[in-house]
Each structure stands twice: as C-alpha cells, then as structure tokens.
Design a protein around this motif. Structure first.
Motif, PDB file in Angstrom:
ATOM      1  N   HIS A  85       1.058   6.925  -6.858  1.00  0.00           N
ATOM      2  CA  HIS A  85       0.101   8.028  -7.053  1.00  0.00           C
ATOM      3  C   HIS A  85       0.808   9.372  -6.901  1.00  0.00           C
ATOM      4  O   HIS A  85       0.526  10.320  -7.646  1.00  0.00           O
ATOM      5  N   THR A  86       1.716   9.438  -5.938  1.00  0.00           N
ATOM      6  CA  THR A  86       2.473  10.673  -5.725  1.00  0.00           C
ATOM      7  C   THR A  86       3.287  11.020  -6.958  1.00  0.00           C
ATOM      8  O   THR A  86       3.318  12.181  -7.395  1.00  0.00           O
TER       9      THR A  86
ATOM     10  N   GLN B 244       0.824  -1.204   0.000  1.00  0.00           N
ATOM     11  CA  GLN B 244       0.000   0.000   0.000  1.00  0.00           C
ATOM     12  C   GLN B 244       0.862   1.260   0.000  1.00  0.00           C
ATOM     13  O   GLN B 244       0.510   2.270  -0.603  1.00  0.00           O
TER      14      GLN B 244
ATOM     15  N   ASN C  86       0.830   4.188  -2.843  1.00  0.00           N
ATOM     16  CA  ASN C  86       0.715   5.599  -2.458  1.00  0.00           C
ATOM     17  C   ASN C  86       1.816   6.432  -3.104  1.00  0.00           C
ATOM     18  O   ASN C  86       1.580   7.548  -3.585  1.00  0.00           O
TER      19      ASN C  86
ATOM     20  N   ASN D  67       1.036  12.352  -9.699  1.00  0.00           N
ATOM     21  CA  ASN D  67       0.546  13.700  -9.397  1.00  0.00           C
ATOM     22  C   ASN D  67       1.639  14.757  -9.590  1.00  0.00           C
ATOM     23  O   ASN D  67       1.368  15.863 -10.076  1.00  0.00           O
TER      24      ASN D  67
ATOM     25  N   TYR E 117       1.407  16.011  -2.517  1.00  0.00           N
ATOM     26  CA  TYR E 117       0.955  15.267  -3.695  1.00  0.00           C
ATOM     27  C   TYR E 117       0.406  13.869  -3.408  1.00  0.00           C
ATOM     28  O   TYR E 117      -0.183  13.256  -4.303  1.00  0.00           O
ATOM     29  N   ALA E 118       0.585  13.335  -2.216  1.00  0.00           N
ATOM     30  CA  ALA E 118       0.206  11.949  -1.963  1.00  0.00           C
ATOM     31  C   ALA E 118      -1.248  11.818  -1.531  1.00  0.00           C
ATOM     32  O   ALA E 118      -1.777  12.686  -0.829  1.00  0.00           O
ATOM     33  N   PRO E 119      -1.938  10.746  -1.929  1.00  0.00           N
ATOM     34  CA  PRO E 119      -3.285  10.475  -1.408  1.00  0.00           C
ATOM     35  C   PRO E 119      -3.275  10.301   0.106  1.00  0.00           C
ATOM     36  O   PRO E 119      -4.199  10.734   0.788  1.00  0.00           O
ATOM     37  N   ASP E 120      -2.216   9.649   0.621  1.00  0.00           N
ATOM     38  CA  ASP E 120      -2.054   9.492   2.066  1.00  0.00           C
ATOM     39  C   ASP E 120      -0.744  10.190   2.460  1.00  0.00           C
ATOM     40  O   ASP E 120       0.335   9.590   2.392  1.00  0.00           O
ATOM     41  N   PRO E 121      -0.807  11.447   2.871  1.00  0.00           N
ATOM     42  CA  PRO E 121       0.420  12.220   3.152  1.00  0.00           C
ATOM     43  C   PRO E 121       1.284  11.644   4.259  1.00  0.00           C
ATOM     44  O   PRO E 121       2.489  11.919   4.316  1.00  0.00           O
TER      45      PRO E 121
END
Length: 441
Positions: A281-282, A274, A278, A285, A307-311
């Motif tokens: 995705h970063t 996971q 993440n 973005n 930029y991350a979905p989960d910072p």
C-alpha cells in the motif's frame, strides 16, 4: 586456504580474457552468480573480483579486433530507457545516500548485461554462458538439496552472505529460475552421464528451493513446475523428475515446514504477511503521489509515516512489482512490465520460427525454458523483492542473442547454419561446419 584458492583461480583466468574477451563475460557471470569469494572467510570475502574482471573485459574488448556491433532490438532499447529512468529517479530519492549506493550496484550490473549482448557474438559462446549460469546457481541447488535431505528439512537453505541471493527467500527464487536452464542443457546433452548428472541436479535444485522454507519460493516452484511440464518436449520424463522431487520432499520435510507453508492460506493472521501488504500500500501511495516514486531504498520509517496505512509497521516490500512501483513510480513500473512482456513475445517468436527446424531446435528449446524461468520469476517475485537481480535481465539478453543466432531477427527465416556468413577459416564457420552432435553440445 579458500581465499588463496579462489584468488588464484580468478587471477589465473584473467590473462585469457585479453585474447578472448568473451571469456571475461563468463568469468564475471561465474563471480556474479556463484560468488565463490563469499564462501571464503578472509581477505577474498570483500575483494572486488567482479569489478576487476569487468574492467579487464572492457579493456580487452576495446583493444581487440572483433567487430563491435550492438544488437539493438525493442528489448535492448527499452532496457536502456528503463536504466535511464532509474538514474533519473535517484536524483529525487527519499533516502539519497543509500539510493546512490544502490544505483552504483545496479548500473554496473546493467553495463555487464549490455556487454553480454555486445561480446557474445557466436552461438557456442552463448551456449557456454548458459552453462556457466546454470552451474553457478546449480552449485547451491545440488548442495542445498543434499543438505535438505540429510537434515530432514529442519534447517533452511541459505545463499552466500552479502549477495543478492543471501537470504532463504532470495536463494529460493534464484534456484527456481535456474532449473529450466538446467533442463535446456539436459535437452542438448548427448552423453548419458551428462544427462543423468543434469537430471539429478534438477531434482536436487528443486528440493533445495523447497528446503529454503520460503513461501514465495513454494509459489514460484508450483507455477514453474506446472509450466515446465506443459512446455517440456518429453512430458513423461519431466513428470517423473517432478514426481521424484515431490516424493523425496514429502518423506523428509518436517511438520514445521507444512505448518509454515500453510500460513499462505491464513495470511490475515500472519504478521509478516500483513507487514508486506502494508508496504505494498505504501508503494502504491508513493507512486500515486510522485511521478518519480521514492527512489532506491525508500523503505525507511519516514516514508511509512507519510504514506503507509499503518505507519508503525515498517517492513521491506518483498515484491518485485511493488518494489519497482514504489521506487520508480508508475512510469518505471510500466517500463519494467513492458520489458517482461516483450521478452515473452520474443520467446514466442523464436519458438514459432524454430521448433520445426532441426538445425534451430536448440533456439526453440532455449526460448521455451527461458519462458518457464520467467514464469517462476513472475510468480515468486510477487512475494520477493528482487527487482534488480541480474538473472531476469540476463535472460532477456540471452533471448535476443538466441533470436540473432537462429536467424529470427532477419527478415526471412534461415537455418542456424546460415545465420553467420563468415569465411571458412572464421571461428563461427568452423563451429557451423562441425558435425551436428558437436554443434548441439
């Protein structure tokens, strides 16, 4: 003693570079891939052997009377553009201090990659280069394979500390990529003992790659093994080698290994997986927001916060594709992917032109095995962050040189004995006039 031994060996070989600069490429490759100084514990561990050998090689080549002619092809031109783009993105990096530190390593590696194309100007030199790369990484394959068998797969195979291949994931990908090169040498070998030794090295290296307990390495091994079998000249013998490796692994690997590999199917429950997603995705973005990407070493908390979905989940990217995309934007990613595509097309061209010509069969075998190696890199690289590892770029250059020496770069096909038109006393002429069994060694 190790420090003195390694230092003595390297410095005793340096004088030969002044007479034959191509030996500097071999020595640099040995240091770069095997990192023998990292197996010591004293002053040699951090000694800049590679830099010294690189400087000596450049000076020796510039002072030599050898013809200085670069092989300019679509691959080498695109690689130069890619290097220029990475230099540009470094000026806009999120983490400038570490970005310039990484750039310092990358451009030195790429310089020696280009020097390989410039200095390796005859087929037998290319053959020796493949031997050096195969033996350098194969050392860890044989050593790691024996270690895995003796320890029952309980402990992970690791690479030398402080190198590109230091971790279990990194050494796994390097070992997967070197197996096809060992297979190429196996195909070219004419002595039974050498063939058996190389066959054993392939099996042990495969076992070592699995013994690293890298899930990315397992994916790369599966993809590479299938493609190796499909592209093998002798599918029965290759199948036997693969079956032997699988049989040994199934008998020695512990249940913990099977449990770890099983998490590939249940990645939703794995925190490490996971974290990688993440980071991917970063990377996407960042590339979408900035044409130059985030620059080398952008994987810092500040980047994830923006930029991350989960910072809060800050992890390394662990993917060559998203590593390049995040650090150099979509332009850098496009150049990187195009490099791989052009290398693949070049290999196909060599195979098509050379596979039915006995004098150029070596080039077809080499191109085919490099394709297998690149498949391993493409599959394993999806889960391993080795976008700047020397080997895939070196393999691209080796393909270009194989095309050159086999006559593929010429307008009309010629045999390997016709690709170098030199006077009778020239070293390349002496090579081509040797008996066939010697030229194929």
């Amino acid at each position: 003693m190790r420090d003195l031994f390694v230092t003595g060996v390297i410095f005793s070989l340096i004088p030969f570079i002044f007479k034959r600069p191509w030996l500097g490429i071999l020595l640099w490759s040995w240091i770069g891939y095997m990192n023998p100084h990292r197996l010591a514990w004293g002053f040699a561990f951090d000694f800049p052997f590679a830099m010294i050998v690189g400087i000596v090689t450049i000076l020796a080549f510039m002072a030599s009377k050898e013809k200085k002619e670069m092989v300019w092809t679509r691959e080498t031109i695109l690689l130069l553009i890619f290097i220029g783009w990475m230099f540009t993105t470094t000026f806009f990096a999120f983490n400038p201090q570490w970005a310039w530190f990484q750039w310092d390593k990358v451009w030195k590696i790429q310089l020696m990659i280009f020097l390989t194309a410039l200095i390796i100007n005859e087929r037998y030199k290319l053959h020796w280069l493949v031997w050096v790369i195969a033996l350098s990484l194969g050392f860890y394959g044989v050593k790691g394979g024996i270690f895995t068998i003796l320890k029952g797969g309980v402990h992970r195979v690791q690479g030398p500390e402080g190198t590109f291949i230091g971790g279990n994931n990194e050494i796994a990908l390097a070992l997967v990529m070197v197996i096809p090169l060992i297979r190429y040498l196996h195909l070219q070998a004419r002595y039974r003992l050498i063939r058996w030794g190389l066959a054993a090295a392939m099996v042990l290296t495969g076992i070592a790659a699995i013994g690293s307990q890298s899930r990315g390495g397992l994916v790369a091994m599966a993809a590479m093994g299938l493609f190796l079998w499909l592209n093998s000249r002798n599918k029965i013998m290759t199948g036997i080698y693969i079956a032997v490796a699988v049989g040994i692994l199934s008998s020695v690997m512990p249940q913990e290994w099977y449990d770890r590999m099983g998490t590939i199917k249940t990645y939703e429950e794995d925190s490490s997986a996971q974290g990688r997603i993440n980071a991917w995705h970063t990377a996407f973005n960042v590339a979408k927001d900035r044409i130059t990407g985030g620059g080398f070493e952008m994987w810092i908390p500040a980047t994830f916060r923006q930029y991350a979905p989960d910072p809060s989940n800050v992890r390394d990217v662990h993917s060559v594709y998203f590593e390049i995309m995040g650090e150099h934007g979509f332009i850098g990613f496009g150049l990187f992917m195009l490099l791989g595509l052009l290398a693949w097309i070049r290999a196909q061209q060599i195979i098509k032109r050379c596979k039915k010509d006995p004098d150029r069969k070596w080039a077809s075998d080499l191109a085919s095995m490099i394709q297998v190696s690149l498949i391993g890199y493409a599959a394993g690289g999806a889960f391993l962050g080795m976008g700047y590892f020397d080997l895939p770029y070196h393999l691209m250059i080796i393909l270009v040189l194989a095309a050159k020496f086999s006559g593929v770069l010429q307008k009309s096909p010629q045999s390997a004995t016709q690709t170098v038109d030199e006077p009778a006393g020239h070293p390349s002429a002496r090579w081509n006039n040797r008996p066939a069994w010697q030229r194929k060694q």
